[in-house]
Design an enzyme around this catalytic site. Structure first.
Site, PDB file in Angstrom:
ATOM      1  N   ALA A   1       0.635  -0.878  -0.315  1.00 40.39           N
ATOM      2  CA  ALA A   1      -0.048  -0.281   0.405  1.00 40.39           C
ATOM      3  C   ALA A   1       0.997   1.266  -0.085  1.00 40.39           C
ATOM      4  CB  ALA A   1      -1.023  -0.258   0.856  1.00 40.39           C
TER       5      ALA A   1
ATOM      6  N   GLU B   1      17.977 -15.008 -16.964  1.00 42.93           N
ATOM      7  CA  GLU B   1      17.033 -15.817 -17.584  1.00 42.93           C
ATOM      8  C   GLU B   1      14.972 -15.043 -17.481  1.00 42.93           C
ATOM      9  OE1 GLU B   1      17.902 -18.019 -18.759  1.00 42.93           O
ATOM     10  OE2 GLU B   1      16.771 -20.041 -19.514  1.00 42.93           O
TER      11      GLU B   1
ATOM     12  N   CYS C   1     -18.605 -22.508 -29.349  1.00 38.72           N
ATOM     13  CA  CYS C   1     -20.512 -22.721 -29.287  1.00 38.72           C
ATOM     14  C   CYS C   1     -20.924 -21.969 -28.664  1.00 38.72           C
ATOM     15  CB  CYS C   1     -20.502 -24.285 -28.287  1.00 38.72           C
ATOM     16  SG  CYS C   1     -22.223 -24.094 -28.271  1.00 38.72           S
TER      17      CYS C   1
ATOM     18  N   LYS D   1      21.128 -31.684 -15.746  1.00 38.87           N
ATOM     19  CA  LYS D   1      19.660 -32.344 -15.821  1.00 38.87           C
ATOM     20  C   LYS D   1      19.159 -32.578 -14.922  1.00 38.87           C
ATOM     21  CE  LYS D   1      19.343 -29.672 -19.724  1.00 38.87           C
ATOM     22  NZ  LYS D   1      17.743 -30.233 -21.200  1.00 38.87           N
TER      23      LYS D   1
ATOM     24  N   GLU E   1      24.991 -22.866  -9.718  1.00 41.19           N
ATOM     25  CA  GLU E   1      23.601 -22.710 -10.073  1.00 41.19           C
ATOM     26  C   GLU E   1      22.547 -23.386 -10.485  1.00 41.19           C
ATOM     27  OE1 GLU E   1      24.669 -19.229 -13.539  1.00 41.19           O
ATOM     28  OE2 GLU E   1      26.003 -18.854 -11.628  1.00 41.19           O
TER      29      GLU E   1
ATOM     30  N   LYS F   1      18.908 -24.245 -13.211  1.00 43.46           N
ATOM     31  CA  LYS F   1      19.704 -23.750 -14.453  1.00 43.46           C
ATOM     32  C   LYS F   1      17.638 -23.751 -14.650  1.00 43.46           C
ATOM     33  CE  LYS F   1      20.002 -25.304 -18.728  1.00 43.46           C
ATOM     34  NZ  LYS F   1      19.170 -24.753 -19.901  1.00 43.46           N
TER      35      LYS F   1
ATOM     36  N   LYS G   1      29.845 -24.370 -12.925  1.00 42.66           N
ATOM     37  CA  LYS G   1      30.906 -22.777 -14.027  1.00 42.66           C
ATOM     38  C   LYS G   1      31.736 -22.876 -12.554  1.00 42.66           C
ATOM     39  CE  LYS G   1      26.554 -20.161 -15.228  1.00 42.66           C
ATOM     40  NZ  LYS G   1      26.133 -18.901 -15.025  1.00 42.66           N
TER      41      LYS G   1
ATOM     42  N   CYS H   1     -20.553 -28.111 -32.144  1.00 42.25           N
ATOM     43  CA  CYS H   1     -20.798 -28.752 -31.014  1.00 42.25           C
ATOM     44  C   CYS H   1     -21.291 -29.532 -31.065  1.00 42.25           C
ATOM     45  CB  CYS H   1     -21.399 -27.189 -30.104  1.00 42.25           C
ATOM     46  SG  CYS H   1     -21.603 -27.687 -28.365  1.00 42.25           S
TER      47      CYS H   1
ATOM     48  N   CYS I   1     -24.140 -29.435 -28.567  1.00 40.00           N
ATOM     49  CA  CYS I   1     -25.739 -29.330 -28.779  1.00 40.00           C
ATOM     50  C   CYS I   1     -25.646 -29.664 -30.131  1.00 40.00           C
ATOM     51  CB  CYS I   1     -26.321 -27.560 -28.225  1.00 40.00           C
ATOM     52  SG  CYS I   1     -25.044 -26.852 -29.173  1.00 40.00           S
TER      53      CYS I   1
ATOM     54  N   CYS J   1     -26.728 -24.412 -25.083  1.00 42.39           N
ATOM     55  CA  CYS J   1     -25.632 -25.405 -25.045  1.00 42.39           C
ATOM     56  C   CYS J   1     -25.964 -25.977 -23.586  1.00 42.39           C
ATOM     57  CB  CYS J   1     -24.710 -25.144 -25.657  1.00 42.39           C
ATOM     58  SG  CYS J   1     -23.481 -26.337 -25.066  1.00 42.39           S
TER      59      CYS J   1
ATOM     60  N   ASP K   1      14.184 -22.682 -16.288  1.00 46.07           N
ATOM     61  CA  ASP K   1      13.794 -22.901 -17.869  1.00 46.07           C
ATOM     62  C   ASP K   1      12.885 -21.647 -17.776  1.00 46.07           C
ATOM     63  OD1 ASP K   1      13.352 -24.440 -19.164  1.00 46.07           O
ATOM     64  OD2 ASP K   1      11.698 -25.434 -19.137  1.00 46.07           O
TER      65      ASP K   1
ATOM     66  N   TYR L   1       4.021   1.240  -1.537  1.00 42.10           N
ATOM     67  CA  TYR L   1       4.444   0.976  -2.421  1.00 42.10           C
ATOM     68  C   TYR L   1       3.604   1.967  -3.564  1.00 42.10           C
ATOM     69  CZ  TYR L   1       7.039  -0.628  -6.935  1.00 42.10           C
ATOM     70  OH  TYR L   1       7.403  -0.634  -7.948  1.00 42.10           O
ATOM     71  N   ASP L   2       2.370   1.151  -3.645  1.00 40.48           N
ATOM     72  CA  ASP L   2       1.060   2.440  -4.137  1.00 40.48           C
ATOM     73  C   ASP L   2       1.141   3.926  -4.423  1.00 40.48           C
ATOM     74  OD1 ASP L   2       1.216  -0.298  -5.166  1.00 40.48           O
ATOM     75  OD2 ASP L   2      -1.103  -0.550  -4.398  1.00 40.48           O
TER      76      ASP L   2
ATOM     77  N   SER M   1      26.034 -21.683 -25.234  1.00 47.33           N
ATOM     78  CA  SER M   1      25.287 -22.592 -24.673  1.00 47.33           C
ATOM     79  C   SER M   1      25.456 -23.603 -23.713  1.00 47.33           C
ATOM     80  CB  SER M   1      24.121 -23.344 -26.100  1.00 47.33           C
ATOM     81  OG  SER M   1      25.093 -24.061 -26.555  1.00 47.33           O
ATOM     82  N   LEU M   2      25.073 -24.850 -23.224  1.00 47.98           N
ATOM     83  CA  LEU M   2      25.874 -25.176 -22.401  1.00 47.98           C
ATOM     84  C   LEU M   2      26.097 -26.715 -22.257  1.00 47.98           C
ATOM     85  CD1 LEU M   2      24.547 -24.230 -19.133  1.00 47.98           C
ATOM     86  CD2 LEU M   2      26.943 -23.653 -19.633  1.00 47.98           C
TER      87      LEU M   2
ATOM     88  N   TYR N   1      22.563 -13.861 -14.596  1.00 49.24           N
ATOM     89  CA  TYR N   1      23.565 -14.640 -13.668  1.00 49.24           C
ATOM     90  C   TYR N   1      24.907 -14.722 -14.465  1.00 49.24           C
ATOM     91  CZ  TYR N   1      21.023 -17.171 -17.580  1.00 49.24           C
ATOM     92  OH  TYR N   1      20.338 -17.870 -18.650  1.00 49.24           O
TER      93      TYR N   1
HETATM   94  S1  IVH Z   1      24.824 -19.214 -18.756  1.00 51.10           S
HETATM   95  C1  IVH Z   1      28.210 -20.230 -21.395  1.00 51.10           C
HETATM   96  N1  IVH Z   1      23.352 -19.929 -16.126  1.00 51.10           N
HETATM   97  O1  IVH Z   1      20.243 -22.272 -20.368  1.00 51.10           O
HETATM   98  C2  IVH Z   1      26.993 -20.424 -20.207  1.00 51.10           C
HETATM   99  N2  IVH Z   1      22.756 -20.330 -17.987  1.00 51.10           N
HETATM  100  O2  IVH Z   1      22.207 -23.986 -22.519  1.00 51.10           O
HETATM  101  C3  IVH Z   1      25.513 -19.423 -20.570  1.00 51.10           C
HETATM  102  N3  IVH Z   1      20.630 -20.947 -18.635  1.00 51.10           N
HETATM  103  O3  IVH Z   1      21.125 -19.724 -22.700  1.00 51.10           O
HETATM  104  C4  IVH Z   1      24.538 -19.492 -19.417  1.00 51.10           C
HETATM  105  N4  IVH Z   1      19.711 -20.553 -16.178  1.00 51.10           N
HETATM  106  O4  IVH Z   1      18.835 -19.479 -21.042  1.00 51.10           O
HETATM  107  C5  IVH Z   1      23.564 -20.049 -17.115  1.00 51.10           C
HETATM  108  N5  IVH Z   1      21.848 -20.173 -14.150  1.00 51.10           N
HETATM  109  C6  IVH Z   1      22.247 -20.156 -15.233  1.00 51.10           C
HETATM  110  C7  IVH Z   1      20.844 -20.643 -16.226  1.00 51.10           C
HETATM  111  C8  IVH Z   1      21.880 -20.375 -17.866  1.00 51.10           C
HETATM  112  C9  IVH Z   1      19.153 -21.024 -17.171  1.00 51.10           C
HETATM  113  C10 IVH Z   1      19.638 -21.148 -19.965  1.00 51.10           C
HETATM  114  C11 IVH Z   1      20.133 -19.520 -20.454  1.00 51.10           C
HETATM  115  C12 IVH Z   1      21.504 -20.571 -21.853  1.00 51.10           C
HETATM  116  C13 IVH Z   1      21.264 -22.242 -22.007  1.00 51.10           C
HETATM  117  C14 IVH Z   1      22.321 -22.421 -22.086  1.00 51.10           C
END
Ligand code: IVH
Length: 673
Positions: free
Chosen positions: A37, A180, A431, A320, A117, A119, A296, A413, A416, A436, A121, A39-40, A85-86, A232
């Site tokens: 409140a 993300e 519909c 994973k 960390e 991961k 990492k 439908c 009906c 119905c 989605d 904050y608003d 990418s990882l 991240y």
């Molecule tokens: S590090 C070189 N940290 O996973 C490192 N990625 O396959 C690049 N993701 O495209 C990313 N959580 O969208 C990192 N804690 C995290 C993550 C993360 C999700 C996603 C990210 C990236 C994909 C990598």
């Protein structure tokens, strides 16, 4: 005059600072200092000031998140450093191999310092801050070229429009950060429920919903979706140096960026595997979707030494989670008709066990989704249950023999026979026959459901018979049912007929918000019904409200106001409502204002309650103006512990959050009425 304008500018700046600080405490530290409140109030004051003196509004003012008009397409942003990418590991063995490879490349036997960390989605994005101001926001795209979605990213409240100056630190000249965009699970469930109630197609999962929201051409639509962010990874940084991932995470947190509190340094691969076990266990309790853990190498110097192969770093890996997936056959694709007439295709599955429950149905959401995945009857599909989200089909793994024809929405439908209405370019099929039987059944079910009149014993089979026999054509017919009529139905003994009539009679006494919710007006769910009840106090006043009056209610926009007016302007609805006003004994909405003990407080429930279900407890807390969330943090006001409480109670004790037992909850609920 000049003096005055200086003063006003200073006042606006002070308000901005206070709001930025409140956001930082809320999103980054997870430890708010002021109430919603308050904050608003700050926001309203700043909005009023900038409205009267538009020259005071700066581009990074918190009022300027949604200003932009819709665009036609997104521009391209070239990432200065490619977004990599990882690589994946599927089991502990592969993780150990990763660790060995790192040691071999570093020519060292010592335990490697990692950062572990979660991961997430969601969707990869990059933010660019120049001299502390957010200037670029883009999607990951193919890692080299992303889409310019800055106008949408600006609407995300946990993304600061300007960085904070850290204590004894400075704001970097250039800061590129990757992270993300996600939609928290609770917010996702609520959004889907509202979409469902509104007759709009629901999203398959939070990730799709977040992707859709981020790629909206109209930032206003993005702003209405509950997006959130975690950062991240570094891009190009100038003006400050971070020597390690851990230092980087602490550093950007001090700059006001949101980082995941579950990240932590881990010495050696054993600690990483332990982290994975812990997060796997906690996974269902997290308020966002996660698909694994990322390890990492902490030191940036060592990261550089390790380098990369084919756009994946050799210094990081994703481990994973074990998927909660199963294969089964889609025996049939049925179409269900909802209360507002929307058609939903549903896959009837050969029953299969998945994470401890038997799954025999799955929503296929809409035709676009079915076409995209090309799901047909007799196909074998892979289904997944992520957290508490309803299982969904990931993909077809084996086509049926012989292959069935592609699924089509029916032209009529299935209930009906009325012609189905579909607007070119829209996802929904409807519909539109108000008589119905499927729509009537769903309307009654909704009317009798827990959040509405809460009539026990009015089960699906009974409702279906009442509609089929023509005993119920309007909602108010419920109160005219006789024992003779009920006794004539299948499996209706005298005693049960009696019980049902008793339950119906008892339901006459209700509250205005339940009554409003029960009507099933498009776009009006539990929350909106409560706001309407508080504002209008009686159903007569609501019926008489103009669209303008309705727009004056908290959280109600054009679409909702229009839908409410449209509902009451339909003579048949109006007749039903008028009859219901006479029949029902509606309490004034005083009780929903609460007595203060619950209002604006955040609750977390854990363990089993005896005198009520968890849903009932949630509803009661919400009815008294409180909030219920799934995980305990310093923001939590009360943890309610039933029998066999889980780790949440321990966490509450650790954080000094007040714990209530069931009796305590019942007694503060009683204090509200
Ligand atoms: S590090 C070189 N940290 O996973 C490192 N990625 O396959 C690049 N993701 O495209 C990313 N959580 O969208 C990192 N804690 C995290 C993550 C993360 C999700 C996603 C990210 C990236 C994909 C990598």
């Amino acid at each position: 005059m000049r003096e005055d304008s200086h003063k006003l500018a200073a006042q606006a700046e002070k308000l901005r600072d206070e709001i930025d600080r409140a956001n930082y405490r809320y999103y980054v530290l997870d430890d708010p200092e002021i109430s919603d409140a308050e904050y608003d109030k700050l926001m309203h004051r700043l909005e009023a000031l900038e409205r009267e003196h538009p020259e005071l509004a700066t581009p990074d003012s918190p009022t300027q998140r949604v200003g932009a008009a819709p665009s036609e397409k997104f521009g391209v942003v070239v990432h200065r450093r490619p977004m990599m990418s990882l690589g994946n590991a599927m089991d502990a063995e592969e993780m150990r191999e990763f660790d060995k490879r790192v040691k071999r490349l570093l020519k060292s036997d010592a335990d490697v310092e990692y950062v572990a960390e979660v991961k997430l989605d969601g969707l990869g994005i990059e933010l660019v801050y120049e001299d502390g101001r957010l200037t670029v926001g883009s999607t990951r795209g193919d890692g080299i070229n992303g889409e310019d979605v800055i106008r949408n990213i600006r609407t995300i409240k946990s993304v600061p429009l300007r960085l904070r100056r850290p204590e004894n630190g400075k704001i970097p000249r250039l800061l590129e950060v990757r992270g993300e965009v996600i939609i928290p699970r609770k917010a996702f469930a609520k959004m889907n429920q509202e979409r469902d109630e509104a007759g709009e197609p629901v999203f398959a999962n939070p990730r799709n919903a977040a992707a859709g929201a981020l790629r909206q051409l109209d930032p206003k639509i993005t702003a209405s979706r509950p997006l959130d962010v975690f950062l991240y990874a570094p891009g190009v940084i100038e003006g400050v140096t971070f020597k390690s991932q851990w230092e980087f995470l602490q550093g950007i947190k001090a700059l006001g960026l949101r980082v995941n509190p579950l990240s932590r340094p881990c010495k050696g691969i054993g600690a990483i595997l332990e982290y994975w076990n812990e997060i796997t266990e906690q996974r269902r309790e997290l308020d966002y979707e996660a698909d694994g853990v990322v390890a990492k190498v902490n030191s940036y110097a060592l990261q550089e030494q390790l380098g990369e192969v084919s756009r994946s770093p050799r210094w990081a890996i994703a481990y994973k989670f074990k998927a909660q997936q199963a294969e089964t056959v889609v025996e049939k694709i049925d179409v269900q008709v909802g209360r507002i007439g929307s058609l939903t295709p549903v896959g009837k599955l050969r029953p299969v066990q998945l994470a401890g429950v038997t799954i025999s149905n799955t929503s296929l959401h809409n035709l676009d989704e079915i076409r995209r995945k090309d799901i047909r009857e007799r196909d074998t599909v892979l289904i997944e249950r992520a957290g508490d989200v309803i299982p969904y089909v990931i993909r077809v793994t084996r086509e049926g023999h012989p292959r069935a024809k592609p699924f089509e929405m029916p032209a009529h439908c299935p209930e009906c026979g009325a012609a189905i209405v579909h607007e070119e370019g829209e996802v929904g099929y409807f519909c539109v026959n108000a008589n119905c039987p499927a729509r009537m059944r769903e309307s009654i079910r909704h009317f009798a459901s827990k959040g509405c009149l809460d009539i026990e014993g009015l089960g699906d089979k009974l409702v279906a018979q009442l509609v089929e026999k023509g005993l119920m054509k309007e909602l108010d017919d419920l109160f005219g049912l006789t024992k003779e009529q009920l006794a004539g139905l299948d499996r209706m003994a005298d005693k049960s007929a009696h019980n049902v009539l008793d339950a119906i009679a008892a339901a006459r006494k209700t509250s205005l918000d339940r009554f409003i919710n029960g009507l099933g007006i498009r776009h009006v769910g539990e929350h909106t019904a409560r706001q309407l009840a508080l504002k209008f106090k009686t159903m007569d006043a609501l019926v008489a409200a103009s669209e303008d009056d309705l727009l004056g209610v908290r959280d109600i926009g054009n679409e909702v106001a229009h839908s409410i007016r449209e509902y009451f302007d339909e003579p048949r609805n109006l007749k039903t409502v008028k009859r219901l006003i006479k029949i029902l004994d509606v309490e004034p909405p005083a009780h929903i204002e609460g007595r203060g003990a619950i209002r604006d407080k955040t609750f977390v429930l854990t363990g089993t309650l005896e005198s009520m279900t968890r849903e009932e407890a949630e509803r009661k807390i919400m009815a008294a103006g409180g909030r219920v969330t799934s995980s305990v943090s310093r923001k939590t006001d009360f943890v309610v512990a039933g029998a066999e409480p889980g780790s949440k109670l321990k966490k509450a004790n650790d954080l000094g959050v007040r714990a209530l037992d069931e009796k305590g909850l019942v007694s503060i609920l009683a204090g509200e009425s």
